[in-house]
Design an enzyme around this catalytic site. Structure first.
Site, short mmCIF file in Angstrom:
data_model
loop_
_atom_site.label_atom_id
_atom_site.label_comp_id
_atom_site.label_asym_id
_atom_site.label_seq_id
_atom_site.Cartn_x
_atom_site.Cartn_y
_atom_site.Cartn_z
CB THR A 125 -0.91 -0.01 1.25
OG1 THR A 125 -1.65 -1.23 1.27
CG2 THR A 125 -1.87 1.16 1.26
CD GLU A 241 -3.17 -9.89 2.74
OE1 GLU A 241 -2.57 -9.93 1.64
OE2 GLU A 241 -3.37 -8.84 3.37
CD GLU A 366 -16.52 -1.27 1.02
OE1 GLU A 366 -15.29 -1.36 1.24
OE2 GLU A 366 -17.36 -1.24 1.92
C1 LIG Z 1 -4.13 -1.52 10.45
C2 LIG Z 1 -3.78 -1.68 9.00
C3 LIG Z 1 -2.77 -2.56 8.64
C4 LIG Z 1 -2.40 -2.69 7.31
N1 LIG Z 1 -1.34 -3.49 6.98
C5 LIG Z 1 -0.87 -3.46 5.71
C6 LIG Z 1 0.35 -4.13 5.38
O1 LIG Z 1 0.98 -4.78 6.22
N2 LIG Z 1 0.82 -4.04 4.11
C7 LIG Z 1 0.15 -3.33 3.14
O2 LIG Z 1 0.64 -3.27 2.02
N3 LIG Z 1 -1.01 -2.69 3.42
C8 LIG Z 1 -1.52 -2.72 4.68
N4 LIG Z 1 -2.69 -2.07 4.98
C9 LIG Z 1 -3.37 -1.31 3.93
C10 LIG Z 1 -4.72 -1.88 3.51
O3 LIG Z 1 -4.58 -3.07 2.80
C11 LIG Z 1 -5.46 -0.75 2.73
O4 LIG Z 1 -5.80 0.24 3.67
C12 LIG Z 1 -6.69 -1.28 2.01
O5 LIG Z 1 -6.34 -2.10 0.93
C13 LIG Z 1 -7.58 -0.11 1.48
O6 LIG Z 1 -6.79 0.80 0.74
P1 LIG Z 1 -6.90 2.37 1.09
O7 LIG Z 1 -6.72 2.53 2.54
O8 LIG Z 1 -5.99 3.12 0.19
O9 LIG Z 1 -8.39 2.76 0.75
P2 LIG Z 1 -8.96 3.21 -0.69
O10 LIG Z 1 -8.47 2.30 -1.72
O11 LIG Z 1 -8.72 4.68 -0.85
O12 LIG Z 1 -10.50 2.97 -0.48
C14 LIG Z 1 -11.38 3.92 0.15
C15 LIG Z 1 -12.80 3.38 0.08
O13 LIG Z 1 -13.19 3.25 -1.28
C16 LIG Z 1 -13.63 1.93 -1.52
N5 LIG Z 1 -13.28 1.53 -2.90
C17 LIG Z 1 -12.07 1.62 -3.49
N6 LIG Z 1 -12.12 1.13 -4.74
C18 LIG Z 1 -13.39 0.72 -4.92
C19 LIG Z 1 -14.10 0.12 -6.02
N7 LIG Z 1 -13.49 -0.19 -7.16
N8 LIG Z 1 -15.41 -0.14 -5.87
C20 LIG Z 1 -16.05 0.14 -4.73
N9 LIG Z 1 -15.45 0.71 -3.66
C21 LIG Z 1 -14.14 0.99 -3.76
C22 LIG Z 1 -12.91 1.08 -0.50
O14 LIG Z 1 -13.57 -0.12 -0.28
C23 LIG Z 1 -12.95 1.99 0.71
O15 LIG Z 1 -14.19 1.87 1.34
C24 LIG Z 1 -3.10 -1.96 6.31
C25 LIG Z 1 -4.14 -1.09 6.67
C26 LIG Z 1 -4.49 -0.95 7.99
C27 LIG Z 1 -5.58 0.02 8.35
#
Ligand SMILES: Cc1cc2nc3c(=O)[nH]c(=O)nc-3n(C[C@H](O)[C@H](O)[C@H](O)COP(=O)(O)OP(=O)(O)OC[C@H]3O[C@@H](n4cnc5c(N)ncnc54)[C@H](O)[C@@H]3O)c2cc1C
Length: 379
Positions: A125, A241, A366
């Protein structure tokens, strides 16, 4: 080699380990925002890390269900931040190296991951690319026998302790999914930076960080698999995962039901135990009914995974279903604790705050629905 009949013995050994080495200290770790490094060595010494790694790389070669059970039991005991840590090591990263790594990479990293000498994080991410992983900007440019890596990652679990970072980067910036590669980055390399621990609403003992890569020279032999095949590898390994997150959800559901069943038999209101009131009985019964349905779906997916037949669609459906159920159940059970449910000293409150992120990471729910919809309706 572990035999199948040892499964319950392994579970009870691990429960004892949690009671002795985790339970007395966990509140302090939550305050520190960190699980101590020594615990990783203890987990390793006691044989609780990467147990499915083949014996020639230092593991037990145990069936995957042993490894998954450890995250389930950790979450069941209410230590979800530790379940995320163990899951990151054993369920997320270890399979990448086992399935895609070169012989040299397996020999270099797996034995140390089994002993806890090496802690790993997986870094996909970025600030502007979470769900839309193809939009990552971290770049790896080949120069002679090295790749030069520049970029940054966020929300990285196990970030503080990580000795090894499994990093997803672009090797062909002009391409989306077809320009991504995965690297095994030694965290001691010059240019690897670790940011502050991010303050979260739950998983307080988990070290979730930003990571920075400033002109990091990664030897070519630390490319995992082939260049530009990163996205294919991610698709291949993501089911594990999501299975691991589902196991944590199951553990948390079980743990929350156990805690609540005990509490309502001790707490009285209006001269009777809460457990004698119909609402309490129905809420707990409903939780148990949903837990049984979730457990059956989970077991079906574990069986499919063990037969190498678990599809991306099935595991997406499972992850979405079981983490939604987890959220509903812990919310409804917390209600039965009244005001005490809102107090940190009552562990049900931790089940509640730790549950929320389960619907977000590992691919948001989602995105899981999108995957299921695609299987029915196309793109
Ligand atoms: C505590 C924690 C630990 C984590 N650990 C890791 C880790 O170890 N390694 C790592 O790489 N990542 C990690 N993550 C990241 C995590 O995988 C991402 O936060 C997650 O994939 C969502 O990405 P984003 O936060 O950028 O949200 P966004 O992608 O910005 O999404 C925002 C909202 O939009 C929605 N959305 C996005 N695209 C679509 C679509 N096409 N259709 C409908 N809805 C959509 C999402 O569902 C969400 O509700 C971690 C996150 C947290 C909070």
């Amino acid at each position: 080699m572990i035999q199948d009949q040892d499964y319950e013995l392994f579970r009870s050994n691990f429960q004892r380990f949690l009671a002795e080495h985790v339970a007395p200290y966990y509140e302090q770790w939550e305050e520190d925002g960190l699980i101590p490094r020594e615990l990783w060595y203890k987990l390793g010494e006691n044989g609780f890390l990467c147990v499915d790694v083949p014996e020639q790389y230092g593991g037990y070669g145990a069936p995957v269900k042993y490894s998954l059970m450890l995250v389930q039991e950790t979450a069941r005991a209410g230590f979800t931040a530790l379940a995320v840590a163990i899951g990151g090591q054993s369920e997320l990263v270890s399979p990448y190296i086992q399935n895609i790594g070169s012989e040299q990479q397996k020999h270099d990293w797996l034995p140390k991951m089994v002993t806890g000498e090496v802690v790993v994080a997986i870094a996909m991410t970025e600030a502007n690319a979470g769900s839309d992983l193809q939009a990552i900007r971290t770049q790896a440019v080949r120069q002679d026998d090295h790749y030069i890596i520049n970029g940054s990652k966020t929300f990285i679990s196990n970030g503080r302790h990580a000795d090894l970072i499994v990093l997803v980067a672009k090797t062909d910036a002009a391409k989306g999914a077809k320009g991504m590669s995965i690297f095994l980055v030694d965290a001691t390399l010059q240019g690897v930076g670790k940011g502050r621990s991010l303050k979260k609403i739950g998983l307080h003992a988990q070290d979730t960080l930003e990571l920075f890569f400033d002109h990091v020279e990664v030897p070519v032999n630390q490319l995992l698999g082939e260049e530009n095949q990163g996205f294919t590898y991610l698709m291949q390994e993501l089911p594990r995962e999501r299975l691991s997150i589902s196991m944590m959800a199951m553990g948390s559901i079980q743990g929350a039901i156990e805690l609540t069943a005990q509490y309502v038999q001790e707490r009285k209101a209006f001269g009777q135990y809460l457990s004698q009131m119909q609402n309490t009985r129905f809420v707990i019964a409903q939780a148990e009914i949903k837990a049984k349905a979730a457990a059956a779906f989970l077991q079906q997916c574990i069986n499919l995974y063990q037969q190498q037949q678990l599809s991306i669609t099935d595991v997406a459906a499972l992850k979405c279903f079981i983490t939604d159920v987890q959220g509903e159940i812990v919310d409804q059970l917390l209600q039965l604790f009244g005001g005490y449910g809102y107090m940190q000293e009552y562990p049900i409150s931790r089940f509640y705050v730790d549950a929320r992120v389960q619907r977000i990471y590992g691919g948001s729910n989602e995105i899981m629905k999108e995957i299921v919809a695609r299987s029915l309706l196309g793109k």
